[in-house]
Every structure is written in structure tokens, then in C-alpha cells.
Design a protein around this motif. Sequence first.
Motif, short mmCIF file in Angstrom:
data_model
loop_
_atom_site.label_atom_id
_atom_site.label_comp_id
_atom_site.label_asym_id
_atom_site.label_seq_id
_atom_site.Cartn_x
_atom_site.Cartn_y
_atom_site.Cartn_z
N LEU A 79 16.11 31.89 53.76
CA LEU A 79 17.30 31.14 54.15
C LEU A 79 18.53 32.00 53.94
O LEU A 79 18.61 32.78 52.99
N VAL A 80 19.51 31.84 54.82
CA VAL A 80 20.75 32.59 54.72
C VAL A 80 21.88 31.59 54.48
O VAL A 80 22.05 30.65 55.25
N ALA A 81 22.63 31.80 53.41
CA ALA A 81 23.74 30.91 53.09
C ALA A 81 25.03 31.54 53.61
O ALA A 81 25.31 32.71 53.36
N ARG A 82 25.80 30.72 54.36
CA ARG A 82 27.08 31.18 54.90
C ARG A 82 28.16 30.18 54.52
O ARG A 82 27.91 28.98 54.41
N HIS A 83 29.33 30.72 54.37
CA HIS A 83 30.46 29.87 54.03
C HIS A 83 31.08 29.34 55.32
O HIS A 83 31.61 30.09 56.13
N TRP A 88 29.62 25.61 51.91
CA TRP A 88 28.47 26.49 52.15
C TRP A 88 27.40 25.77 52.94
O TRP A 88 27.10 24.61 52.70
N THR A 89 26.82 26.47 53.90
CA THR A 89 25.71 25.92 54.68
C THR A 89 24.55 26.91 54.62
O THR A 89 24.74 28.12 54.45
N VAL A 90 23.38 26.36 54.74
CA VAL A 90 22.18 27.18 54.71
C VAL A 90 21.52 27.08 56.07
O VAL A 90 21.21 26.00 56.55
#
Length: 98
Positions: A79-83, A88-90
Motif C-alpha cells: 500500500l502507498v500512503a499519500r497526503h 492521508w489516504t492509502v
Amino acid sequence: MSQTQTFRFPHSAGSWLRALIAAVLAVAFFGLVLMFAAIFAAAALVVIGAAMLAGGAWWLWRKVRGRKNGDDDDGVTILVARHGPSGWTVDGNGSSRD
């Protein structure tokens, strides 16, 4: 008339001398056994230390090298977490883990 007389230890002095020699030999043998035990223990510690170093190096090599992309994939999703704008969303591929 001449009489030759040889010097002999009295019975008790001879037994004391034999007991003293036996005690010295017993202490020397015991010291030799202790020395060999210390040497073998030190050698065992060196072997154990070398094995632990080799195991640590292998573990570090596996961590640095990472997983191979092949058939040994066990269904783990990265999973990649982005702001995002609201925190924050995954992002994933939508499949859940079994």
C-alpha cells in the motif's frame, strides 16, 4: 672391621615423600584438565560467535537484497500512503488480504 651403612628414609618419611609426589602429580593433572576445558570452551565460543556473525550477515543480506519478484509471492499487497486534500489516504488495488 668395617661396616657400611646406607642411609634409608624411615618408613614414615618415605610414605610422606610418596604422598607429596602423588599430590603434586594429582594437582598437575587437575590443572591440565582445567586448562584443556578452558581452551575447548574458548574454541566453542569462537565457533558460536563466528556462526552468529555469519547468521547476522545472511539476515542483513536478505533484508538489503529484498524479495525477488517471482513465484514466492504470498498475496501481500503493498500500500502507498499519500497526503491528500483531506488527510492521508492509502491507495491499493482494492483486493483484501485473505
